[in-house]
Design a protein around this motif. Structure first.
Motif, mmCIF file in Angstrom:
data_model
loop_
_atom_site.group_PDB
_atom_site.id
_atom_site.type_symbol
_atom_site.label_atom_id
_atom_site.label_comp_id
_atom_site.label_asym_id
_atom_site.label_seq_id
_atom_site.Cartn_x
_atom_site.Cartn_y
_atom_site.Cartn_z
ATOM 1 N N THR A 132 0.828 -1.216 0.000
ATOM 2 C CA THR A 132 0.000 0.000 0.000
ATOM 3 C C THR A 132 0.855 1.256 0.000
ATOM 4 N N ALA A 133 1.828 1.319 0.915
ATOM 5 C CA ALA A 133 2.674 2.514 1.003
ATOM 6 C C ALA A 133 3.492 2.696 -0.269
ATOM 7 N N GLY A 134 3.971 1.580 -0.835
ATOM 8 C CA GLY A 134 4.771 1.677 -2.049
ATOM 9 C C GLY A 134 3.986 2.240 -3.217
ATOM 10 N N LEU A 135 2.789 1.713 -3.436
ATOM 11 C CA LEU A 135 1.960 2.198 -4.543
ATOM 12 C C LEU A 135 1.436 3.603 -4.269
ATOM 13 N N ALA A 136 1.187 3.911 -2.983
ATOM 14 C CA ALA A 136 0.722 5.255 -2.631
ATOM 15 C C ALA A 136 1.788 6.309 -2.864
ATOM 16 N N LEU A 137 3.038 5.882 -2.954
ATOM 17 C CA LEU A 137 4.142 6.807 -3.187
ATOM 18 C C LEU A 137 4.591 6.808 -4.654
ATOM 19 N N ILE A 138 4.749 5.619 -5.220
ATOM 20 C CA ILE A 138 5.328 5.507 -6.557
ATOM 21 C C ILE A 138 4.390 6.054 -7.633
ATOM 22 N N VAL A 139 3.101 5.719 -7.554
ATOM 23 C CA VAL A 139 2.175 6.142 -8.612
ATOM 24 C C VAL A 139 2.026 7.660 -8.666
ATOM 25 N N PRO A 140 1.747 8.358 -7.551
ATOM 26 C CA PRO A 140 1.691 9.828 -7.644
ATOM 27 C C PRO A 140 3.036 10.465 -7.971
ATOM 28 N N LEU A 141 4.145 9.793 -7.600
ATOM 29 C CA LEU A 141 5.467 10.279 -7.996
ATOM 30 C C LEU A 141 5.596 10.279 -9.514
ATOM 31 N N ILE A 142 5.119 9.217 -10.158
ATOM 32 C CA ILE A 142 5.163 9.134 -11.617
ATOM 33 C C ILE A 142 4.251 10.198 -12.235
ATOM 34 N N PHE A 143 3.022 10.311 -11.707
ATOM 35 C CA PHE A 143 2.085 11.307 -12.224
ATOM 36 C C PHE A 143 2.661 12.718 -12.067
ATOM 37 N N ALA A 199 -5.034 12.372 -8.469
ATOM 38 C CA ALA A 199 -5.275 11.214 -9.333
ATOM 39 C C ALA A 199 -4.230 10.124 -9.097
ATOM 40 N N GLY A 200 -2.973 10.532 -8.941
ATOM 41 C CA GLY A 200 -1.923 9.559 -8.704
ATOM 42 C C GLY A 200 -2.096 8.822 -7.386
ATOM 43 N N LYS A 201 -2.429 9.564 -6.339
ATOM 44 C CA LYS A 201 -2.622 8.925 -5.029
ATOM 45 C C LYS A 201 -3.814 7.968 -5.060
ATOM 46 N N LEU A 202 -4.936 8.394 -5.641
ATOM 47 C CA LEU A 202 -6.118 7.539 -5.708
ATOM 48 C C LEU A 202 -5.859 6.308 -6.565
ATOM 49 N N ALA A 203 -5.155 6.502 -7.681
ATOM 50 C CA ALA A 203 -4.842 5.364 -8.551
ATOM 51 C C ALA A 203 -3.958 4.350 -7.834
ATOM 52 N N GLY A 204 -2.956 4.840 -7.121
ATOM 53 C CA GLY A 204 -2.067 3.942 -6.392
ATOM 54 C C GLY A 204 -2.785 3.163 -5.320
ATOM 55 N N ILE A 205 -3.639 3.835 -4.561
ATOM 56 C CA ILE A 205 -4.369 3.161 -3.479
ATOM 57 C C ILE A 205 -5.396 2.181 -4.042
ATOM 58 N N HIS A 206 -6.066 2.545 -5.139
ATOM 59 C CA HIS A 206 -7.021 1.619 -5.743
ATOM 60 C C HIS A 206 -6.317 0.363 -6.266
ATOM 61 N N LEU A 207 -5.129 0.532 -6.812
ATOM 62 C CA LEU A 207 -4.366 -0.624 -7.265
ATOM 63 C C LEU A 207 -3.991 -1.511 -6.081
ATOM 64 N N ALA A 208 -3.574 -0.887 -4.973
ATOM 65 C CA ALA A 208 -3.261 -1.651 -3.761
ATOM 66 C C ALA A 208 -4.498 -2.385 -3.250
ATOM 67 N N GLY A 209 -5.645 -1.706 -3.293
ATOM 68 C CA GLY A 209 -6.893 -2.326 -2.836
ATOM 69 C C GLY A 209 -7.252 -3.560 -3.646
ATOM 70 N N ARG A 210 -7.001 -3.504 -4.958
ATOM 71 C CA ARG A 210 -7.287 -4.666 -5.797
ATOM 72 C C ARG A 210 -6.348 -5.827 -5.479
ATOM 73 N N LEU A 211 -5.075 -5.502 -5.310
ATOM 74 C CA LEU A 211 -4.093 -6.552 -5.010
ATOM 75 C C LEU A 211 -4.366 -7.205 -3.657
#
Length: 403
Positions: A106-117, A318-330
């Motif tokens: 969760t923390a990884g995707l919450a950081l990496i995805v908005p970092l990319i965006f 958008a990046g933060k929400l996308a990252g957390i939603h991806l974590a939620g699916r996993l």
């Protein structure tokens, strides 16, 4: 004619710093969408050169003369160092380690995805022309710096919001704290990489070695002295680490955070720590907000700065929400869970502003970029409570469930 003294001018500035935000907050009842801390940040912008300085240049020059700004900056530096020191102390990574898979994903995707965006948004800004990169900022430093600013979660403000929503001590609140705490450590680590100066590598290496030895000694010392003495020793330790980090070229705020991280929260009474943090926010942090507002700049045009802020806000949220939603699916979270957690973790405010201040101090970004980031942080923070409150009501059962 009576000559007004510098002290009197300084106190006029202090009256403005404390009275204007408080009156706006109380009279307009902004608490739902703009807590006092957000109003203080906005008032810092309003009292800065871009607004008050433009409409009332004589009055602005009279009140915020260089001597007054210098005195205010001294208070602001110490205020924000203390605030970051407390944030470092309150980081508890033990539970994050116990639940490392869920927390790490969760923390990884919450950081990496908005970092990319955010990095993509930064590259778009840089393509529009000059005015965004500082004179000493290399291309990758500007891109990663702005990207990381979009990925930051403001842990202290997040704690205040979760207290307001009455979920801080619930399992959900503790889960969110784990995610934000781990990201906080990574954020400061990335900042240290951004600030690496090859000409000062010797100093920085000496700082890291010296800090490791000193941290070991301070951790041995703290349990052996009275709790009341730990506060004095802790503040001395804070000043020493800030000085050493700044001497090494890493910035005093990196030292302030590290000085807190190596201290355990159990060294201090929790209630007293809560009161101390609240007192810092009440008594001296407003000076930091004002000094931050004084650094805003609209030289490239207000419309362009607001456009940049909007772009960064979209990338950040958008990046933060996308990252957390991806974590939620996993991790197979319940429906609606990721959305609420994502909106809470996208809170920016203080930590992003501190982060951007450091980039500005190091001339990696310009005042215009700083202004856009500041506006993005304000917008992000103001969205949090209105977006989370209805979601929380719809998911009451989830609050008491631990992951």
């Amino acid at each position: 004619m009576v000559q007004i003294t510098l002290t009197e001018v300084y106190l006029i500035a202090m009256i403005l710093i404390f009275a204007v935000p408080f009156l706006i907050w109380r009279l307009l009842r902004t608490e739902y969408y703009a807590p006092l801390v957000v109003v203080q940040i906005i008032c810092g912008i309003l009292l800065g050169p871009g607004i008050m300085g433009a409409f009332f240049p004589d009055y602005y020059a009279f009140v915020f003369r260089p001597e007054v700004i210098g005195a205010l900056n001294g208070v602001a530096w110490w205020a924000v160092m203390i605030f970051v020191w407390v944030a470092g102390i309150e980081l508890d990574l033990s539970e994050a380690w116990q639940k490392r898979r869920e927390t790490g994903v969760t923390a990884g995707l919450a950081l990496i995805v908005p970092l990319i965006f955010g990095s993509v948004a930064a590259s778009i800004l840089l393509q529009t022309g000059s005015g965004w990169a500082g004179e000493k900022g290399q291309y990758w430093q500007v891109i990663v710096g702005i990207g990381m600013a979009c990925a930051v979660t403001a842990l202290p403000i997040l704690i205040l919001f979760m207290e307001k929503l009455e979920i801080l001590r619930q399992p959900l609140g503790q889960r969110i704290l784990r995610y934000a705490s781990l990201d906080d450590v990574v954020i400061w680590g990335v900042l240290a990489v951004i600030l690496l100066d090859w000409e000062r590598m010797g100093r920085q290496g000496a700082f890291l070695i010296g800090f490791a030895v000193a941290a070991y000694l301070i951790r041995r010392l703290m349990p052996k002295i009275a709790e009341s003495d730990r506060w004095y020793v802790g503040l001395i330790w804070l000043a020493v680490c800030g000085l050493a980090a700044d001497w090494a070229g890493l910035h005093y705020m990196v030292g302030a955070f590290l000085s807190g991280v190596v201290l355990d929260a159990k060294y201090f009474d929790q209630k007293r720590m809560d009161y101390f943090r609240a007192t810092v926010l009440l008594a001296i942090m407003p000076v930091f907000f004002l000094s931050t507002g004084l650094r805003t700049n609209w030289d490239v045009g207000g419309v362009i700065v607001f456009g940049a802020a909007a772009l960064l806000l979209v990338a950040s949220v958008a990046g933060k929400l996308a990252g957390i939603h991806l974590a939620g699916r996993l991790l197979k979270w319940e429906k609606g869970e990721a959305s609420m957690i994502g909106w809470l973790l996208q809170t920016k405010a203080l930590i992003m502003i501190i982060f951007a201040n450091i980039l500005l101090d190091k001339d990696i970004i310009t005042n215009q970029t700083f202004t856009a980031l500041l506006l993005m942080a304000v917008g992000s923070t103001m969205l949090t409570i209105p977006m989370v409150t209805p979601k929380l009501k719809a998911l009451k059962m989830m609050v008491s469930r631990s992951s």
